[in-house]
Design an enzyme around this catalytic site. Sequence first.
Site, PDB file in Angstrom:
ATOM      1  N   LEU A 113      -6.445   2.043 -14.577  1.00 48.55           N
ATOM      2  CA  LEU A 113      -5.565   3.010 -13.909  1.00 48.55           C
ATOM      3  C   LEU A 113      -4.126   2.605 -14.194  1.00 48.55           C
ATOM      4  O   LEU A 113      -3.784   1.416 -14.124  1.00 48.55           O
ATOM      5  CB  LEU A 113      -5.785   2.988 -12.397  1.00 48.55           C
ATOM      6  CG  LEU A 113      -6.879   3.869 -11.796  1.00 48.55           C
ATOM      7  CD1 LEU A 113      -6.958   3.609 -10.291  1.00 48.55           C
ATOM      8  CD2 LEU A 113      -6.637   5.346 -12.062  1.00 48.55           C
ATOM      9  N   ASP A 114      -3.262   3.573 -14.502  1.00 47.56           N
ATOM     10  CA  ASP A 114      -1.848   3.277 -14.712  1.00 47.56           C
ATOM     11  C   ASP A 114      -1.239   2.709 -13.430  1.00 47.56           C
ATOM     12  O   ASP A 114      -1.692   3.040 -12.327  1.00 47.56           O
ATOM     13  CB  ASP A 114      -1.084   4.553 -15.087  1.00 47.56           C
ATOM     14  CG  ASP A 114      -1.454   5.061 -16.475  1.00 47.56           C
ATOM     15  OD1 ASP A 114      -1.863   4.246 -17.316  1.00 47.56           O
ATOM     16  OD2 ASP A 114      -1.329   6.278 -16.705  1.00 47.56           O
ATOM     17  N   PRO A 115      -0.177   1.894 -13.544  1.00 45.88           N
ATOM     18  CA  PRO A 115       0.489   1.369 -12.342  1.00 45.88           C
ATOM     19  C   PRO A 115       0.942   2.459 -11.367  1.00 45.88           C
ATOM     20  O   PRO A 115       0.930   2.247 -10.158  1.00 45.88           O
ATOM     21  CB  PRO A 115       1.679   0.596 -12.917  1.00 45.88           C
ATOM     22  CG  PRO A 115       1.215   0.158 -14.270  1.00 45.88           C
ATOM     23  CD  PRO A 115       0.364   1.294 -14.780  1.00 45.88           C
ATOM     24  N   ALA A 120      -0.569   5.184 -10.749  1.00 48.70           N
ATOM     25  CA  ALA A 120      -1.733   5.869 -10.162  1.00 48.70           C
ATOM     26  C   ALA A 120      -2.353   4.961  -9.108  1.00 48.70           C
ATOM     27  O   ALA A 120      -2.252   3.739  -9.178  1.00 48.70           O
ATOM     28  CB  ALA A 120      -2.760   6.186 -11.247  1.00 48.70           C
ATOM     29  N   ARG A 162      -2.114  12.711 -17.553  1.00 48.89           N
ATOM     30  CA  ARG A 162      -0.700  12.896 -17.938  1.00 48.89           C
ATOM     31  C   ARG A 162      -0.577  13.920 -19.060  1.00 48.89           C
ATOM     32  O   ARG A 162       0.314  14.763 -19.054  1.00 48.89           O
ATOM     33  CB  ARG A 162      -0.097  11.565 -18.386  1.00 48.89           C
ATOM     34  CG  ARG A 162       0.171  10.606 -17.250  1.00 48.89           C
ATOM     35  CD  ARG A 162       0.833   9.342 -17.751  1.00 48.89           C
ATOM     36  NE  ARG A 162      -0.073   8.468 -18.467  1.00 48.89           N
ATOM     37  CZ  ARG A 162       0.275   7.652 -19.472  1.00 48.89           C
ATOM     38  NH1 ARG A 162       1.524   7.656 -19.897  1.00 48.89           N
ATOM     39  NH2 ARG A 162      -0.606   6.874 -20.035  1.00 48.89           N
TER      40      ARG A 162
END
Length: 231
Positions: A52-54, A56, A187
Amino acid sequence: MVTTPEEFIEGQVVLIDKPLTWSSFQAVNKIKYALKSYTGVKKIKVGHAGTLDPLATGLLIVCTGKFTKRISELQGMEKEYTGTFLIGATTPSYDLETEINATFPTEHITEELIHQTVKQFLGEIDQQPPVFSAIKKDGKRLYEHARAGEEVEIAFRKTTIHEFEITRIALPEIDFRVVCSKGTYIRSLAFDFGKAMQSGAHLTALRRTKIGTYTVEDAITPEAFVDGITS
């Protein structure tokens, strides 16, 4: 019921609710460090099933011991996300990691247009990953190329959107729920959705709510996990 050190060594699936701004690596490291102390095993196996992206939040599946062999299987499961698109502007990273680089008209956007546009993205689609992503190209991560100001050609990938629901419209914000296959970049979906409406868009919030049958409602924060095995 408390999980014993032996059970973690043998293999467990731990459901973590990743906090905002934490990287997936940070979350796993915190759990791994706590488990080293709890089990007395310095080289205990710990891994996660899907980054997971930071920026998110939400469900991160962490596997320990022999269950780390299940990671690729878990990564292949369909995923559910909720979040927010901001319409009328784009960013190079397609989210809030970078500043707005272009603005677009929104006066023509109606609820009908939004719901009609959703239909274009259902089923199998071709998607181009963001240039700010961890995919490797020429031996470097794409985000490394991007931060160095290098232009790279990114191939389109096939992905599947099983469900795409608009849950709130309060322009310039649109809230959504998406169920999708492995490898889908929400995204990129934001960017493409804005473009399909003859405007622009970027992602301002994202939460992973499900992976297969696992749900974030059953997950705990990294701190709660550590407290649970150390208290």
